[in-house]
Structure formats: structure tokens, C-alpha cells
Design an enzyme around this catalytic site. Structure first.
Site, PDB file in Angstrom:
ATOM      1  N   GLU A  32       4.876   5.423   3.948  1.00 40.54           N
ATOM      2  CA  GLU A  32       6.214   5.938   3.620  1.00 40.54           C
ATOM      3  C   GLU A  32       6.241   7.455   3.569  1.00 40.54           C
ATOM      4  O   GLU A  32       7.244   8.069   3.871  1.00 40.54           O
ATOM      5  CB  GLU A  32       6.687   5.367   2.287  1.00 40.54           C
ATOM      6  N   LYS A  33       5.113   8.052   3.165  1.00 41.12           N
ATOM      7  CA  LYS A  33       5.073   9.511   3.015  1.00 41.12           C
ATOM      8  C   LYS A  33       3.659  10.000   3.296  1.00 41.12           C
ATOM      9  O   LYS A  33       2.698   9.209   3.258  1.00 41.12           O
ATOM     10  CB  LYS A  33       5.548   9.930   1.629  1.00 41.12           C
ATOM     11  N   ASP A  52       6.647   1.930   0.522  1.00 36.77           N
ATOM     12  CA  ASP A  52       6.518   1.669  -0.906  1.00 36.77           C
ATOM     13  C   ASP A  52       6.898   0.220  -1.198  1.00 36.77           C
ATOM     14  O   ASP A  52       7.736  -0.367  -0.505  1.00 36.77           O
ATOM     15  CB  ASP A  52       7.418   2.620  -1.710  1.00 36.77           C
ATOM     16  N   ASP A  73       8.923  -1.801  -2.615  1.00 39.54           N
ATOM     17  CA  ASP A  73      10.217  -2.159  -3.203  1.00 39.54           C
ATOM     18  C   ASP A  73      11.232  -2.345  -2.087  1.00 39.54           C
ATOM     19  O   ASP A  73      10.890  -2.254  -0.905  1.00 39.54           O
ATOM     20  CB  ASP A  73      10.698  -1.103  -4.206  1.00 39.54           C
ATOM     21  N   TYR A 124       2.074   5.499  -9.240  1.00 41.03           N
ATOM     22  CA  TYR A 124       3.385   5.640  -8.599  1.00 41.03           C
ATOM     23  C   TYR A 124       4.488   5.883  -9.637  1.00 41.03           C
ATOM     24  O   TYR A 124       4.665   5.073 -10.557  1.00 41.03           O
ATOM     25  CB  TYR A 124       3.691   4.377  -7.800  1.00 41.03           C
ATOM     26  N   ARG A 154       7.975   6.223  -9.438  1.00 33.46           N
ATOM     27  CA  ARG A 154       9.353   5.743  -9.343  1.00 33.46           C
ATOM     28  C   ARG A 154       9.446   4.262  -9.725  1.00 33.46           C
ATOM     29  O   ARG A 154      10.179   3.490  -9.124  1.00 33.46           O
ATOM     30  CB  ARG A 154       9.906   5.964  -7.933  1.00 33.46           C
TER      31      ARG A 154
END
Length: 639
Positions: A7-8, A103, A105, A327, A329
């Protein structure tokens, strides 16, 4: 060649770090020793196109063109994302199989899936794609995740749910923001009146609170304590009005008649107080769970005055740059059971990162297992905790160290005993009146010893053990004159608490349970941005530690239909989106239902004329050409 798409960049580097060496860094990717490649997105690389991409007439804003509808959805590269998108496109052509490492989610699932769709990954490789779920960047956790990869097809419903949410938010925000901005322009207002499924109910919370404060009229009320003499001193017992006194009480049970208080006080003076009940027990208070992002933002605002966006930025730095927390978030406050084995390494890392916590680490009982370790309550992420990695204390900025300290203390509390209290309650009858005294004493601080502010030895005075039926002389009654107080203005902490506990603000009782089961209003990742957006658009403003609504924000809330300014619709959406994720509901009926709702809301705006609340709004504080304002208005926030 196997291609990992993270994702990043930080997640991509963490994956590469546990893959075979040597490594060769390329442009936006890393080639590892066995020829596999790790690349990454930079958050969302794609975004919705503007309405005029579907029809040129939408270039000009007009009420008559609403509602905007979309049949064939289009995405475009985000500004700054086109280069990395080309890197992934080139690597995909060479890859024999693909690993989705977004991620864990709903949004993380969509973020990579939409790139694979946009770049037209063939059916064979899409069918064989694997899903890598990582919530901790430390090598041991990444290695475990690599061993537990699943088929990406298993997560397709999660991606569809996120897609439905994204498109619905775009349609809702784009149509209603245009409608009410245009109505505002007809009234002479030149700002953007943005509307969103999440941001507008948040604004509604603040507007209604501010108006309750402005309209508040203080009223006197009275408290009556009986002063009961005892060998150990005077016991104060509060009068409990009977049913016969209800007409002199307000809705919160406060006594509004001083005359009645005086009458009772005179009648009990010199009378015996008979003990009805005498209760003495020990109670315990377990340590609070480790942090979710919202819980961390709330405590950091209370302790240090940090706003939600600042906390998120600092937490991302602790996670990505320093790798000293997991993580950030996360919406979860529980931990997987297998993390318990790392407690020794984590606590030692805490002591090295923050030497001032060395004593707290030494006092931790690492054999103690709190309620935090519960696999059944761990969702896509687990709670935010320190990692086994330590850095030199001076490598963290002052604010990073403060935030890390909060997270570390909350983790260490899991290895401390419960706080123990001695509680007591005495009930008396004096004449025909009923009086109650309560006491509570902190006996053992337990985990509370780790609070930055040391707990008081006593929270309420201790009470003697009295035998039921015994009598003690009542010296008389003492009346305290009080005044009702207005509700407090929202701070960032209390507004975040309201967003996470939004169920109590829902009008429809049947929907309350849905928001209790979900993450509340907004997500851990979006709440900070929503507050910043409302301030940027001039609908909220910061006054010291408080958040207040502006005349523009108040005007917008009063102009909108009630359903748009309360969180009920979000509860309705969340129920359907969860059903989509669990294969119990479909994308098509969800979007069809939205279309009907939007048609009704837009028709109401078109036919109702300019709402009175939008007339005579003050000018927008910032100066900007009309063309730039219109361009900004088109970029309606997704929520």
C-alpha cells in the site's frame, strides 16, 4: 517473477527486508535475491474523475442538472501518482504471479484491487493472486504474515463493499455540495457549502451543541445534606426526594424548590437517623485496553492539546520512520494471543526508547495476561502498541516521545494488577425522609500508578461500618445553593468521543445498535481529515481548545433536511456495506437505494427555494477568484 504490491513504500521496504538478499533498489521498486520484486502504491494512486468527464454540461454548475448520475465509472491517476502507476504497470507485464499487500481493511483491499483493475490484470493472474495481511512492520511479524497468505479472491466482497462506499460518498457529496453551494450563491454567499455523509452529521453535532449553549438559561437548584453525628465525625447523607416530591424536580432529578429543602431541613434537625442499610465492599478496576487511533487521539488531546491530525501524523512517523509502534490507523483495542510472547522484547524496547519508564518496566509482571489478548476481538488490525524495536531517545522529537510515552504506558498497564477500591454506602431514614451517604477509597493503585498524574489516596471520604437499625443523632440539614450549567463546548477530544460513540445521537432507535457495532461516525483514518476539512471550509473554527460552528456552518445545517444532519443515514449505509462484505447484500441494490434517496434530497433543494438560514451569511474570510473557488468546490470530499 512474483510481484508484491504494497500500500505504501514503508510497507514495501518491510516486506523486502525479510525476503532473500542481496537487494537492488530500482525506481519505485526493490528486486530481491531470488528475482522477486516488491513495489508499492503511495496511498490511493487513482481517484474519481470530475463530473464533466462524464458530460461536458457539468462543467457549469446548475441546479437543473442535478442529480448527477454515473453509469460507467472512471478513475484517473491522482496528482503525483502517475509515475508510480507506470512503474507498477511495467512490472505487472513481467510478473508471473501477484501478491496484494494493501493494508488489512476495507480501504486497503480496494486500494490495490482498483490498481489491478485499472491496469487490466488478466483473469488467470487475478485468479491466482495472493493476499498478504500485515499490521506490524517488524521482521518477525512480516515473516509470519508471509507464511499465512490467502487467496485474494476471498476478499473480493470486502473490495466491493469499499467500492460501493467510495462511489456512494462521491455521488452524495458531489450532488448535495453543488445543490447547497448554488443555493448559497443565490443568497449572495460565495463560499463552498460542502455536504458529506460523515462530515455533515459531525457539523450538526457541533451546531446543536453551540445553540444549546447560546440558548441556555441558568436555573437555581438545591442539594440537601443531613449532618449525622458519629464517633468518627460527621457523616453527610444526601436527601433522596420521594415520589411525592417529583413535581419540584427537573428532568435530571434536581430539586428546584428551596422552600421544600428548608422544610425538610427543619423537620430532620434533632431527629434520630436510623441506619437502614450498611454496605461495605471491595471493588476493582481493570487496566484500560491498549489504544485504537481514536482513543489515542482523545488522550493526546487531553494530555498535550494535540489535534487529531497532529496525532495521526506523529503516529505515522513512529510507525513508518522509527518503526517503534504497530500500525496506527487501527480501530481495534485488542491483541492477538501470539503477541503475548513478545512482551519481554517490547518492554525492554520501551525502557531503551524512554529511560524515564525504566521503573514502570521493572514493575511489570510479564506473566500477567490482561483481557487485551483476545483473538476473537481482533479485527483487520490489532491495538496500537510498541514494537520490539528500540531507538535512541534523542532520535524521537519531543512530540513523538510524548505520544510514544502514552502508547507505551497503556501497554505496560496490561501487566499491572487492577486498581482496588474500598466502597461503602450507608442509607438512613430520618423522620419520613430517605438519605444516602457514599464513600470510596483507593486501597491499591495497581495500573493507576503508571498514570502521569499520580492518583489521589482517596476519592471520597471513608464511611464507618454501622449496624443496621442503629440510630445516630441528626444535627440538622445543610442546603447548598447551586446553578445549572450549560453543556460544554466540544473540544477535539470530546468531539472524537462523540464520533466514536455516535449511536446516542441517532434519532431512529432501531439504528442505534448498528453504530454501536461499527466504528461510529467516520473511520480511524478519516476522522482527523474530516475535522480539518470542516475548519478549512469555514464551517467550524478553533477557539483555543474548543471547536465551534461558524455562521456558515449553522446556516448550512438549518438549510439541510434533518436526515442529512443526523448520523442515521450513516448507520443505514454501514449496515448495508457490512452485509455486502459478508455476501448478504448486493452492490446493485445498494446503489439503487442511494439513487432514490439522492433524487428526493435534490428535488427538495430544487423546489424549496433559497432556505432562510442561507440568507445574510457573512462573507468568506479568504479571498480567491471565483474560478478557483468553483474548481475547489468540485473536489467534494468523499465523506
Amino acid at each position: 517473477m512474483r510481484l508484491y504490491i504494497a500500500e505504501k513504500p514503508s510497507l514495501g521496504r518491510a516486506i523486502a527486508a525479510v525476503l532473500p538478499k542481496p537487494h537492488r533498489n530500482g525506481d519505485g521498486h526493490i528486486v530481491v535475491g531470488n528475482g522477486d520484486v516488491v513495489t508499492w502504491c503511495i496511498g490511493h494512486l487513482l481517484e474519481q474523475v470530475e463530473p464533466e468527464a462524464y458530460d461536458a454540461r457539468y462543467q457549469r454548475w446548475a441546479l437543473s442538472d442535478l442529480p448527477i448520475r454515473v453509469d460507467n465509472w472512471q478513475l484517473k491517476p491522482r496528482k503525483g501518482g502517475a509515475k508510480q502507476l507506470q512503474v507498477i504497470k511495467k512490472l505487472l507485464k513481467q510478473a508471473s504471479d501477484v501478491v496484494h499487500a494493501g493494508d488489512p481493511d476495507r480501504e486497503g483491499q480496494l486500494l490495490v484491487d482498483e490498481v489491478l483493475d485499472y491496469l487490466k490484470l488478466d483473469d488467470a493472474r487475478r485468479h491466482s493472486a495472493r493476499r498478504l495481511l500485515i499490521s506490524d512492520l517488524n521482521p518477525a511479524a512480516v515473516t509470519r504474515a508471509l507464511k499465512g497468505m490467502k487467496s485474494n479472491r476471498e476478499f473480493a466482497p470486502l473490495s466491493v463493499s469499499a467500492l460501493a462506499r467510495s462511489r456512494a460518498d462521491w455521488l452524495y457529496g458531489m450532488n448535495l455540495s453543488r445543490a447547497y453551494t448554488l443555493l448559497g450563491q443565490q443568497a449572495g454567499y460565495r463560499g463552498v457549502l460542502s455536504v458529506g455523509r460523515v462530515q455533515t452529521p459531525v457539523l450538526g453535532l457541533v451546531v446543536r451543541r453551540d445553540e444549546a449553549i447560546a440558548n441556555f438559561v441558568a436555573k437555581p437548584f438545591y442539594q440537601l445534606d443531613a449532618l449525622i453525628e458519629h464517633d468518627s465525625g460527621v457523616i453527610r447523607a444526601r436527601w433522596q426526594p420521594s415520589e411525592a416530591c417529583q413535581r419540584w424536580l427537573d428532568e435530571e432529578g434536581r430539586l428546584l424548590s428551596r422552600g421544600l429543602a428548608e422544610n425538610v431541613a427543619s423537620r430532620i434537625a434533632g431527629q434520630p437517623a436510623t441506619v437502614v442499610t450498611s454496605e461495605h465492599k471491595e471493588s476493582s478496576q481493570a487496566a484500560p485496553l491498549p489504544y485504537s487511533l481514536s482513543a489515542l487521539q482523545i488522550d493526546a488531546n487531553k494530555a498535550f492539546g494535540m489535534n487529531a491530525q497532529e496525532v495521526l501524523t506523529l503516529a505515522q512517523s513512529l510507525y513508518e520512520k522509527h518503526k517503534v509502534i504497530t500500525y496506527p490507523r487501527s480501530d481495534c483495542r485488542y491483541l492477538p494471543k501470539d503477541h503475548f510472547a513478545e512482551a519481554g522484547a517490547v518492554t525492554q524496547a520501551i525502557a531503551r526508547c524512554l529511560p524515564e519508564l525504566d521503573g514502570a518496566v521493572s514493575g511489570a509482571d510479564l506473566k500477567r495476561r490482561s483481557r487485551a489478548w483476545n483473538d476473537s476481538k481482533v479485527t483487520a488490525h490489532h491495538a496500537i502498541i510498541p514494537t520490539p524495536k528500540a531507538v535512541a531517545p534523542h532520535s524521537l522529537s519531543g512530540k513523538e516521545a510524548k505520544l510514544y510515552g502514552l502508547i507505551a504506558r497503556q501497554y505496560l498497564m496490561q501487566f499491572y494488577p487492577a486498581a482496588l477500591y474500598a466502597e461503602s454506602k450507608l442509607a438512613f431514614t430520618i423522620g419520613s425522609g430517605h438519605f444516602v451517604a457514599k464513600g470510596k477509597v483507593l486501597r491499591q493503585p495497581g495500573w493507576r500508578a503508571l498514570l502521569p498524574k499520580k492518583p489521589e489516596a482517596e476519592t471520597r471520604a471513608t464511611l464507618p461500618e454501622l449496624a443496621p437499625g442503629s440510630q445516630w443523632p441528626c444535627r440538622g440539614g445543610e442546603i447548598k445553593d447551586c446553578m445549572t450549567e450549560p453543556p460544554k463546548a466540544f473540544t477535539e477530544a470530546t468531539l472524537l468521543q462523540a464520533m466514536t460513540g455516535i449511536a446516542r445521537f441517532v434519532l431512529d432507535d432501531t439504528l442505534k445498535g448498528i453504530l454501536r457495532e461499527t466504528d461510529g461516525l467516520g473511520t480511524e483514518a478519516t476522522r482527523a481529515g474530516i475535522l480539518e476539512l470542516l475548519c478549512k471550509r469555514g464551517l467550524l473554527r478553533r477557539e483555543g481548545k474548543t471547536l465551534r460552528s461558524t455562521p456558515s456552518g449553522q446556516g448550512l445545517i438549518h438549510a439541510l433536511p434533518e436526515q442529512a444532519s443526523y448520523p442515521d443515514m450513516t448507520a443505514h449505509w454501514e449496515r448495508k456495506l457490512q452485509d455486502i462484505a459478508e455476501r448478504e447484500y448486493g452492490y446493485a441494490p445498494f446503489m439503487a437505494d442511494l439513487d432514490q434517496r439522492l433524487q428526493a434530497l435534490v428535488s427538495q433543494a430544487q423546489q424549496g427555494g433559497v432556505p432562510p438560514s442561507l440568507r445574510n451569511l457573512p462573507a468568506v474570510a479568504r479571498k480567491a477568484p471565483v474560478r478557483r473557488r468553483r474548481k475547489t468546490a468540485k473536489k467534494t470530499p468523499s465523506q
